[in-house]
Design an enzyme around this catalytic site. Structure first.
Site, PDB file in Angstrom:
ATOM      1  N   SER A   1       0.864  -1.249   0.097  1.00 26.91           N
ATOM      2  CA  SER A   1       0.033  -0.193  -0.016  1.00 26.91           C
ATOM      3  C   SER A   1       0.806   1.341  -0.078  1.00 26.91           C
ATOM      4  O   SER A   1       1.635   1.551   1.076  1.00 26.91           O
ATOM      5  CB  SER A   1      -0.821  -0.116   1.343  1.00 26.91           C
ATOM      6  OG  SER A   1      -1.556   0.973   1.313  1.00 26.91           O
TER       7      SER A   1
ATOM      8  N   LYS B   1      -1.091  -1.257  -4.371  1.00 27.09           N
ATOM      9  CA  LYS B   1      -2.342  -0.169  -4.118  1.00 27.09           C
ATOM     10  C   LYS B   1      -2.006   1.217  -3.771  1.00 27.09           C
ATOM     11  O   LYS B   1      -0.803   1.368  -3.186  1.00 27.09           O
ATOM     12  CB  LYS B   1      -2.761  -0.784  -2.586  1.00 27.09           C
ATOM     13  CG  LYS B   1      -3.750   0.144  -2.161  1.00 27.09           C
ATOM     14  CD  LYS B   1      -4.697  -0.648  -1.069  1.00 27.09           C
ATOM     15  CE  LYS B   1      -4.752   0.131   0.346  1.00 27.09           C
ATOM     16  NZ  LYS B   1      -5.404  -0.662   1.511  1.00 27.09           N
TER      17      LYS B   1
ATOM     18  N   LYS C   1      -2.930   5.143  -2.760  1.00 27.74           N
ATOM     19  CA  LYS C   1      -3.888   5.920  -1.942  1.00 27.74           C
ATOM     20  C   LYS C   1      -4.164   7.056  -2.974  1.00 27.74           C
ATOM     21  O   LYS C   1      -3.442   7.890  -3.567  1.00 27.74           O
ATOM     22  CB  LYS C   1      -3.421   6.311  -0.762  1.00 27.74           C
ATOM     23  CG  LYS C   1      -2.974   5.172   0.131  1.00 27.74           C
ATOM     24  CD  LYS C   1      -4.248   4.736   0.688  1.00 27.74           C
ATOM     25  CE  LYS C   1      -3.956   3.624   2.067  1.00 27.74           C
ATOM     26  NZ  LYS C   1      -5.264   3.223   2.650  1.00 27.74           N
TER      27      LYS C   1
ATOM     28  N   ASP D   1      -7.071   2.977  -3.452  1.00 24.45           N
ATOM     29  CA  ASP D   1      -7.654   3.019  -1.987  1.00 24.45           C
ATOM     30  C   ASP D   1      -7.953   4.439  -1.777  1.00 24.45           C
ATOM     31  O   ASP D   1      -7.100   5.527  -1.459  1.00 24.45           O
ATOM     32  CB  ASP D   1      -6.961   2.512  -1.025  1.00 24.45           C
ATOM     33  CG  ASP D   1      -7.644   2.407   0.589  1.00 24.45           C
ATOM     34  OD1 ASP D   1      -8.797   2.906   0.430  1.00 24.45           O
ATOM     35  OD2 ASP D   1      -7.386   1.817   1.542  1.00 24.45           O
TER      36      ASP D   1
ATOM     37  N   GLU E   1     -11.077   0.882  -3.582  1.00 23.32           N
ATOM     38  CA  GLU E   1     -11.199   0.547  -2.208  1.00 23.32           C
ATOM     39  C   GLU E   1     -12.000   1.746  -1.598  1.00 23.32           C
ATOM     40  O   GLU E   1     -11.382   2.921  -1.785  1.00 23.32           O
ATOM     41  CB  GLU E   1     -10.004   0.170  -1.612  1.00 23.32           C
ATOM     42  CG  GLU E   1     -10.024  -0.257  -0.259  1.00 23.32           C
ATOM     43  CD  GLU E   1      -8.871  -0.914   0.516  1.00 23.32           C
ATOM     44  OE1 GLU E   1      -7.850  -1.224  -0.315  1.00 23.32           O
ATOM     45  OE2 GLU E   1      -8.749  -0.786   1.907  1.00 23.32           O
TER      46      GLU E   1
ATOM     47  N   ASP F   1     -13.891  -1.321   2.943  1.00 20.40           N
ATOM     48  CA  ASP F   1     -12.932  -1.457   3.991  1.00 20.40           C
ATOM     49  C   ASP F   1     -13.745  -0.785   5.067  1.00 20.40           C
ATOM     50  O   ASP F   1     -14.331  -1.709   5.904  1.00 20.40           O
ATOM     51  CB  ASP F   1     -11.557  -0.890   3.458  1.00 20.40           C
ATOM     52  CG  ASP F   1     -10.614  -0.672   4.788  1.00 20.40           C
ATOM     53  OD1 ASP F   1     -10.937  -1.193   5.929  1.00 20.40           O
ATOM     54  OD2 ASP F   1      -9.576  -0.144   4.540  1.00 20.40           O
TER      55      ASP F   1
ATOM     56  N   LYS G   1     -10.076  -6.895   7.959  1.00 13.83           N
ATOM     57  CA  LYS G   1      -9.104  -6.506   8.731  1.00 13.83           C
ATOM     58  C   LYS G   1      -9.578  -7.037  10.431  1.00 13.83           C
ATOM     59  O   LYS G   1     -10.657  -6.416  10.555  1.00 13.83           O
ATOM     60  CB  LYS G   1      -8.906  -4.887   9.128  1.00 13.83           C
ATOM     61  CG  LYS G   1      -8.403  -4.500   7.824  1.00 13.83           C
ATOM     62  CD  LYS G   1      -7.974  -2.856   7.865  1.00 13.83           C
ATOM     63  CE  LYS G   1      -7.534  -2.135   6.490  1.00 13.83           C
ATOM     64  NZ  LYS G   1      -7.460  -0.722   6.420  1.00 13.83           N
TER      65      LYS G   1
ATOM     66  N   GLY H   1      -4.158  -4.243   5.963  1.00 11.16           N
ATOM     67  CA  GLY H   1      -3.212  -3.909   6.959  1.00 11.16           C
ATOM     68  C   GLY H   1      -3.509  -2.567   7.563  1.00 11.16           C
ATOM     69  O   GLY H   1      -4.232  -1.515   7.099  1.00 11.16           O
TER      70      GLY H   1
HETATM   71  O1  OSB Z   1      -7.311   1.923   4.410  1.00 10.01           O
HETATM   72  O2  OSB Z   1      -6.176   0.257   4.251  1.00 10.01           O
HETATM   73  C1  OSB Z   1      -6.085   1.266   4.616  1.00 10.01           C
HETATM   74  C2  OSB Z   1      -3.395   2.042   6.762  1.00 10.01           C
HETATM   75  C3  OSB Z   1      -3.823   2.561   7.797  1.00 10.01           C
HETATM   76  C4  OSB Z   1      -5.012   2.851   7.755  1.00 10.01           C
HETATM   77  C5  OSB Z   1      -5.934   2.568   6.813  1.00 10.01           C
HETATM   78  C6  OSB Z   1      -5.400   1.830   5.761  1.00 10.01           C
HETATM   79  C7  OSB Z   1      -4.050   1.540   5.914  1.00 10.01           C
HETATM   80  C8  OSB Z   1      -3.211   0.791   4.758  1.00 10.01           C
HETATM   81  C9  OSB Z   1      -1.998   0.344   5.372  1.00 10.01           C
HETATM   82  O3  OSB Z   1      -3.451   0.757   3.685  1.00 10.01           O
HETATM   83  C10 OSB Z   1      -1.728  -1.027   4.662  1.00 10.01           C
HETATM   84  C11 OSB Z   1      -0.492  -1.732   5.345  1.00 10.01           C
HETATM   85  O4  OSB Z   1      -0.611  -2.148   6.569  1.00 10.01           O
HETATM   86  O5  OSB Z   1       0.688  -1.906   4.732  1.00 10.01           O
HETATM   87 MG    MG Z   2      -8.303   0.812   3.150  1.00 13.07          MG
END
Ligand code: OSB
Ligand code: MG
Length: 388
Positions: free
Chosen positions: A154, A180, A182, A208, A233, A258, A282, A310
């Site tokens: 991510s 992924k 952001k 995401d 996402e 999510d 999660k 994660g």
């Molecule tokens: O939206 O998946 C998410 C991290 C913190 C809060 C929300 C998200 C995330 C990540 C991190 O995308 C993924 C990772 O732990 O590598």
């Molecule tokens: Mg997410």
């Protein structure tokens, strides 16, 4: 007659319940190698709550709370979870004998709204403890079937399309099986277009948005259909299901939820209303591994693929994610990057590693890695001890 020691009861299968006698709640600080920015906020150093539970036989297990410092991903934060664990959930677990980890969710959820990340911490610790007491890997206890997992990354929001291209290219080169990115309004179509054109049509890309859009942005989100993404996402509000359904009707790209999937019921709502075609699971977000497995099973029965998300976990939280992600319907690479992606040095050994884009599921009993208690001591900023 006194009870037999746990290794005898584990070996001979004597069921007499687990009684937790001590719970230690700790906060540690663990600096990230580089800041991680999502649409709702950035983090440079993780404040992480850990719990360690001890049973009457002296058997112990560690687990991690995934709550962040700020209430931007969930209402749960490090400080609210600290309160919830030490005031409500810790005492409740100490006061009750449980036969199996599957009973903990109902015990902690009774009469309680929210605070799922705190509940999940103790629930997961009980799974870790049960696996250890039974002498089997956690993945096996959960019903896992895979020995090696595909790993995804991510990538936080970058200042320019060029910077994102550089990150995504490096991730692909290092073997990640899913990338992924952001996004947020203003850092979306142009950024994704640049990455798709630089990495080619076969690169496994997704985005995401962490709730950064509304239905007013439908035209922008429809432009993302051009880039053949695996999924988009959580574009809309963290509590929304109905508007996601409306959006999915006008998008070719699958939506993945999510934040909105906080329980089995919400997953059922998503499926019923066709608000998404994929679920990010999660355990911390849904109150623990029991709910995570129930969502996995429901999705499987509706041919909805799931993957393990994660929360920038340390090596302890990662152990629970990896065990969960070994279940059969986790058919898409998870956000389970290796330790070195996040930390100069993790708090478990061995650290989590990736080879050719894959991570091995541990075969040792319990969570499968050993916790570096000395390092945790060095990183600890506060401790609360709870006793029966
Ligand atoms: O939206 O998946 C998410 C991290 C913190 C809060 C929300 C998200 C995330 C990540 C991190 O995308 C993924 C990772 O732990 O590598
Ligand atoms: Mg997410």
């Amino acid at each position: 007659m006194s009870a037999p020691p746990f290794w005898i009861s584990a070996r001979f299968g004597i069921r007499r319940g687990v009684h937790i006698t001590d719970i230690e709640v700790r906060e540690i600080r663990l600096p990230l190698k580089e800041p991680f920015r999502i649409s709702s906020g950035a983090v440079t150093e993780r404040r992480i709550l850990l719990v360690r539970i001890v049973d009457a036989d002296g058997c112990t297990a560690w687990a991690e709370c995934v709550a962040g410092e700020q209430p931007n991903y969930s209402a749960d934060t490090v400080d609210t979870s600290w309160l919830a664990l030490s005031q409500w959930f810790g005492p409740r677990l100490l006061g009750t004998q449980v036969d199996r980890a599957t009973e903990v969710d109902a015990l902690l959820a009774k009469g309680v709204h929210g605070h799922r990340m705190a509940r999940a911490t103790l629930e997961m610790a009980m799974w870790g403890l049960q696996a250890k007491r039974s002498g089997i890997p956690l993945s096996q206890l959960l019903g896992g079937t895979r020995a090696d997992l595909e790993v995804g990354i991510s990538i936080g929001i970058q200042d320019s399309p060029a910077a994102l291209v550089e990150r995504a290219r490096a991730a692909l080169a290092s073997g990640y099986r899913r990338i992924k990115m952001k996004i947020e309004p203003g850092s979306d179509v142009e950024h994704v277009a640049a990455v798709r054109s630089a990495l080619g049509p076969a690169a496994p890309l997704m985005v995401d948005a962490n709730n950064a859009y509304s239905l007013d942005d439908t035209a922008t989100l429809q432009r993302l259909d051009d880039f053949d993404l695996m999924m988009i996402e959580q574009p809309l509000d963290h509590e929304d299901i109905v508007r996601h359904a409306a959006l999915q009707r006008v998008l070719r790209t699958p939506l993945c939820l999510d934040e909105s999937i906080t329980s089995l019921d919400r997953a059922h709502d998503m499926i019923t209303l066709r608000a998404g075609r994929i679920v990010n699971i999660k355990p911390g977000r849904v109150g623990g591994l029991s709910a995570a497995i129930a969502i996995h099973d429901l999705c499987e029965s509706h041919a909805i693929p799931v993957w393990c998300g994660g929360m920038l976990e340390s090596g302890i939280g990662r152990a629970y994610n990896v065990a969960l992600a070994s279940l059969p319907n986790f058919s898409i690479a998870g956000d389970i990057s290796p330790s070195a992606r996040y930390w100069e040095r993790d708090i478990v050994s061995p650290e989590w590693t990736m080879t050719d884009g894959m991570m091995s599921v541990p075969s040792a009993p319990g969570i499968g890695v050993s916790v570096d208690a000395d390092r945790i001591d060095d990183l600890t900023v506060r401790t609360r001890m709870l006793h029966r």
